[in-house]
Design an enzyme around this catalytic site. Structure first.
Site, short mmCIF file in Angstrom:
data_model
loop_
_atom_site.label_atom_id
_atom_site.label_comp_id
_atom_site.label_asym_id
_atom_site.label_seq_id
_atom_site.Cartn_x
_atom_site.Cartn_y
_atom_site.Cartn_z
N ASP A 479 -81.37 -45.44 -30.47
CA ASP A 479 -80.95 -45.58 -29.07
C ASP A 479 -80.58 -47.03 -28.77
O ASP A 479 -80.91 -47.96 -29.52
CB ASP A 479 -82.13 -45.12 -28.19
N ASP A 549 -76.74 -38.42 -21.34
CA ASP A 549 -78.05 -38.12 -20.75
C ASP A 549 -77.92 -37.02 -19.73
O ASP A 549 -78.93 -36.53 -19.22
CB ASP A 549 -78.62 -39.37 -20.08
C1 DGJ Z 1 -81.86 -42.81 -23.37
C2 DGJ Z 1 -81.51 -41.62 -24.21
O1 DGJ Z 1 -80.21 -41.24 -23.97
C3 DGJ Z 1 -82.48 -40.49 -23.91
O2 DGJ Z 1 -82.10 -39.36 -24.61
C4 DGJ Z 1 -83.85 -40.95 -24.27
O3 DGJ Z 1 -83.95 -41.16 -25.65
C5 DGJ Z 1 -84.20 -42.20 -23.50
N1 DGJ Z 1 -83.22 -43.23 -23.66
C6 DGJ Z 1 -85.52 -42.74 -23.94
O4 DGJ Z 1 -85.82 -43.93 -23.36
#
Ligand code: DGJ
Length: 729
Positions: A479, A549
């Site tokens: 990430d 997200d």
């Molecule tokens: C952003 C990501 O896109 C989510 O899927 C998740 O992993 C969060 N960060 C965790 O902090």
């Protein structure tokens, strides 16, 4: 060989499957451009397509000669300041303050295969017959510098890749203030520009605008390719649509700041450029140093946007993504993020994993919150060791238990980041991207590690590798959750501070290279607050990306539709999540959530333990359907049929290469009163094949399905969807 050079007329002709790209050496020994478009029969000369004789109010290269003006010529890799007033492909600042250069053709070579680009991701070949490369050396004697232009033609596809390398052989320091990868000048401006724009949670919406005289561009200055603009631009004829017409795509294999620019000049010549964003960029080239620009992949289609996308899908799925997972079936996963956020312990995780396994899930992914002392987003990034309060048996202990359930185990990292509340920050407060004596902005309470420094990358590699060596981990979610501000490095001298963002990305690529080399069995999924770094650079190392997200099925129609313009379905992470949806509060059926997520890399991101028995039965069926069809969904030809940007109904489908199987998705946002005929025209089928649609008794020929369509029963309600599975009888 698909690349010709005529030494008399000094013309190069590059031919791929259905495309020609022609340019020449001008009388001042610079490169002019002749033609890019549908394939032309090769002939001795295309000189008649090239016009030198303009006489009007302009500036000219040679004194006494009123006919040769760069302002009036299409060019291959133009410079500013010597009679071309459009934006150049590059600019070099010299020690005496001059920005004038004169790079003349020196030599060229043509060979089978495709060279690697040092330190950068790029498309590749598996054997040399797949592609042919042309290297052209341009030389400026005054500063003793070279530009190497690289062109690779993938003969069986409509693909030409390009990049440039700048080398300083002289004694003075050169500063590259602009170093793009590609420039193409088109005859006219009867085009529309297509790009993929948006924001966090609404990434890659398709935007189309008519070209006008002047500059139109998209770019990123955020330190990543970004959710706001994707490093892709196409120009298409106004009558071109998804299904037919001419489209020229440009996709940048890069994950940092980029520029994609289209300039229409006073003769309606359209200049398309792409490369590292020159804004806030400078690269110092000392004696003996070279600078390699990242690759641009140019795709030509005379079969509309679908034709272009299918070419990108094939190339990126098979010759950009690499490693063991490239061709392997991707596991159905459960990710605990939207199920628990930071609030979990071993027992909770195991209960989700156990129920997931019973329903057919293959991989459990533990997301953010397992390390340091991280109960929210204010702490611990950089402390890549387990939080024993939550996981007393460590990652290895948990991973073993999950593996014993018969599931694979995956783990989340955010390698490029640091929290100020962390052991890492206590030890190395100077490892941040920062500028002395200036306030440091944060994003999600976190700061960016200076990946332009080798020691920082080494340190993070060692921490990650320790965990990956110890525990049975088969998947990593990488990430990256903020953009860059106050960009500066404590290590670099003042005259190299504008190199930081590019050096940072090189550091990220280096870490990816080292991890994927030492752990070839691990499947990497890239992520940046969802889809803020969904780009071809990432795809090289990580064959799938967490797309957004935003997990709402209706929002996902637009996001996945737009993403599919460039990126293969096998790269599009798509999960079924809970309702009301956490991003938009919408309630959609479990069926619709599954039907949308099928067209991606499928998984679940909700607390499965909270589902009713009835819901669990649906999940079981969804997983079975997906497993039965994932090979077709990921490797078939994908067609966008109806656009969510134009209509209440979205539709898309995949067809197997041999056309014997297809899966169609149809999604209706709002229910409509008193509707008329409702039919769905399919694409890509064999007109002569007789197809059976699962659940229907009658059979249908391909021609009927494509021209008369599937006649649909009325569906009541909002957010409805249908999946049709077709098989040749
Ligand atoms: C952003 C990501 O896109 C989510 O899927 C998740 O992993 C969060 N960060 C965790 O902090």
């Amino acid at each position: 060989m698909p690349i010709y050079y005529n030494s008399e007329t000094k013309e190069f002709h590059l031919q791929a499957k259905n495309v020609s790209y022609i340019f020449n050496i001008l009388k001042n020994n610079q490169l002019g451009h002749i033609y890019y478009g549908k394939k032309l029969k090769h002939r001795a000369s295309f000189n008649h397509l090239y016009r030198e004789e303009f006489r009007d109010n302009s500036t000219h290269v040679y004194e006494g000669d009123q006919t040769f003006s760069l302002d009036q010529l299409k060019q291959e890799f133009p410079a500013y300041g010597t009679s071309d007033f459009r934006e150049p492909a590059y600019q070099i600042l010299q020690e005496d303050g001059s920005r004038i250069t004169n790079f003349e053709y020196k030599s060229h070579t043509i060979y089978y295969g495709k060279p690697k680009l040092t330190g950068l991701p790029a498309t590749y070949v598996e054997n040399d017959e797949e592609a042919t490369t042309l290297e052209i050396i341009l030389y400026d004697a005054e500063i003793n510098a070279e530009i190497k232009l690289l062109y690779t033609v993938y003969e069986k596809l409509n693909v030409i890749t390009r990049s440039a390398e700048f080398s300083n052989h002289g004694n003075e320091n050169l500063n590259l203030t602009r170093a793009l990868s590609v420039n193409v000048d088109f005859f006219d401006s009867n085009f529309e520009m297509v790009h993929l724009s948006g924001s966090w949670a609404r990434e890659r919406h398709v935007k189309t605008r008519k070209l006008e005289q002047g500059i139109q561009s998209i770019s990123s200055a955020r330190g990543t390719s970004s959710a706001h603009q994707n490093p892709f631009v196409a120009i298409k004829r106004p009558d071109a649509n998804e299904h037919q017409g001419e489209v020229f795509g440009f996709s940048f294999v890069y994950s940092g700041n980029f520029l994609a620019q289209v300039e229409v000049d006073h003769f309606d010549v359209t200049r398309v450029q792409m490369g590292i964003n020159p804004f806030d960029f400078n690269w110092l080239l000392e004696n003996g140093e070279s600078f390699q620009t990242p690759e641009v992949v140019m795709v030509y289609s005379d079969e509309g946007l679908n034709g272009m996308s299918q070419t990108y899908h094939t190339l990126y799925r098979t010759r950009l993504a690499k490693g063991k997972w490239r061709d392997k079936q991707r596991p159905v996963l459960t990710n605990n993020w939207e199920a628990t956020y930071f609030d979990f312990d071993e027992e909770k995780i195991l209960s989700i994993a156990k129920d997931s396994k019973e329903l057919g899930v293959e991989l459990f992914v533990l997301d953010d919150g397992w390390f340091g002392k991280r109960d929210d987003d204010t702490t611990s990034l950089g402390d890549w060791f387990v939080d024993e309060r939550k996981l007393p048996n460590g990652i290895t202990g948990l991973a073993n238990k999950i593996t014993n359930l018969g599931l694979d185990f995956g783990l989340w990292f955010e390698p490029e980041m640091i929290s100020k509340v962390s052991e890492l920050y206590e030890k190395h407060p100077d490892w941040l991207i920062q500028v002395p004596n200036r306030r440091l902005s944060h994003g999600r309470n976190q700061f960016v590690l200076d990946f332009s420094r080798e020691e920082v990358v080494d340190y993070i590699f060692n921490m990650m590798a320790k965990i990956l060596r110890e525990a049975p981990i088969t998947y990593v979610k990488w990430d990256m959750n903020r953009y860059m501000t106050e960009v500066g490095s404590n290590e670099l001298p003042a005259n190299r501070q504008r190199e930081v963002v590019h050096r940072y990305i090189i550091g990220v690529y280096d870490l990816y290279e080292r991890l994927t080399t030492e752990f070839p069995e691990i499947l990497f999924e890239s992520c940046a607050s969802g889809g803020s770094r969904f780009d071809p650079g990432m795809l090289y190392y990580a064959p799938q990306t967490w797309t957004s997200d935003d997990t709402d099925a209706i929002e996902r129609l637009k996001i996945q539709y737009g993403t599919s313009i460039v990126y293969p379905i096998s790269s599009i992470g798509a999960h079924v999540s809970a309702v009301p949806n956490h991003q938009v509060g919408r309630i959609t059926s479990l069926e619709t959530r599954g039907n949308v997520a099928y067209f991606g890399v499928f998984g679940y991101e909700l607390d499965i333990t909270q589902m009713t028995d009835e819901e669990k039965e649906i999940v079981k069926e969804q997983i079975k359907f997906y497993k039965d069809n994932r090979e077709l969904i990921h490797k078939g030809d994908f067609y966008r049929i109806l656009s969510p940007f134009e209509d209440n109904v979205t539709s898309w489908m995949v067809v197997s290469e041999d056309q014997t199987e297809a899966i169609v998705g149809r999604y209706q946002v709002l229910g409509k009163p008193h509707p008329g005929y409702d039919r769905l025209l399919l694409e890509g089928l064999n007109p002569d094949f007789e197809y059976q649609i699962e659940g229907k008794e009658a059979t249908f020929y391909g021609d009927e399905l494509m021209h008369a369509g599937i006649h649909l029963d009325r569906t009541m309600g909002d957010f409805t969807s249908q999946i049709f599975k077709l098989s040749k009888k």
